[in-house]
Design a protein around this motif. Sequence first.
Motif, short mmCIF file in Angstrom:
data_model
loop_
_atom_site.label_atom_id
_atom_site.label_comp_id
_atom_site.label_asym_id
_atom_site.label_seq_id
_atom_site.Cartn_x
_atom_site.Cartn_y
_atom_site.Cartn_z
N UNK A 109 -1.06 -7.57 9.61
CA UNK A 109 0.17 -6.95 10.09
C UNK A 109 0.65 -5.93 9.06
N UNK A 110 1.29 -4.86 9.59
CA UNK A 110 1.79 -3.78 8.73
C UNK A 110 3.26 -3.52 9.03
N UNK A 111 3.97 -3.12 8.00
CA UNK A 111 5.31 -2.60 8.20
C UNK A 111 5.25 -1.12 8.51
N UNK A 112 6.40 -0.57 8.85
CA UNK A 112 6.43 0.85 9.24
C UNK A 112 6.50 1.78 8.04
N UNK A 113 6.84 1.24 6.89
CA UNK A 113 6.86 2.04 5.67
C UNK A 113 8.24 2.43 5.21
N UNK A 114 8.37 2.59 3.91
CA UNK A 114 9.62 3.06 3.29
C UNK A 114 9.28 4.27 2.44
N UNK A 115 10.03 5.34 2.62
CA UNK A 115 9.76 6.58 1.89
C UNK A 115 10.35 6.50 0.49
N UNK A 116 9.52 6.76 -0.48
CA UNK A 116 9.97 6.90 -1.87
C UNK A 116 9.74 8.35 -2.26
N UNK B 51 5.64 8.61 -2.14
CA UNK B 51 4.77 8.25 -1.03
C UNK B 51 5.53 7.38 -0.05
N UNK B 52 4.90 7.11 1.07
CA UNK B 52 5.39 6.08 1.98
C UNK B 52 4.76 4.76 1.53
N UNK B 53 5.60 3.80 1.20
CA UNK B 53 5.13 2.50 0.75
C UNK B 53 5.23 1.51 1.91
N UNK C 59 0.86 -1.18 0.00
CA UNK C 59 0.00 0.00 0.00
C UNK C 59 0.90 1.23 0.00
N UNK C 60 0.34 2.36 -0.33
CA UNK C 60 1.12 3.61 -0.28
C UNK C 60 0.24 4.75 0.17
#
Length: 121
Positions: A110-117, A92-94, A37-38
Amino acid sequence: QVQLVESGGGLVQAGGSLRLSCAASGRTFSTSAAGWFRQAPGKEREFVAVIRCDGNGTYYAHSVKGRFTDSRDNAKNTEYLQVSSLKPGEAAVYCCAEGLPKGWGIRPVYWGQGAQVTGSS
């Protein structure tokens, strides 16, 4: 407890490519659907892609189909998102997610914390 950790984000020129990774802990990854998701600034989170637990089926948002590729390596408990031909509005944050299949998509558990693109012109 399952933890998801994304990596691979960064600065990408419009039209450029990168590969995001999502490393999962726990014993449920290989039997769970996984997805991406983003969320862009000021916008709601949106679905990007999902992959079946066995890796033999994927589904994409219409806006990314043909440019993004979702894959997984269950031996490494890792999901990947290959991003190609990035468009300016796709900065976005992916976030990756692990969960249950829901129709063509995924119901995240469950979700990850996100990676900024971040896009650059």
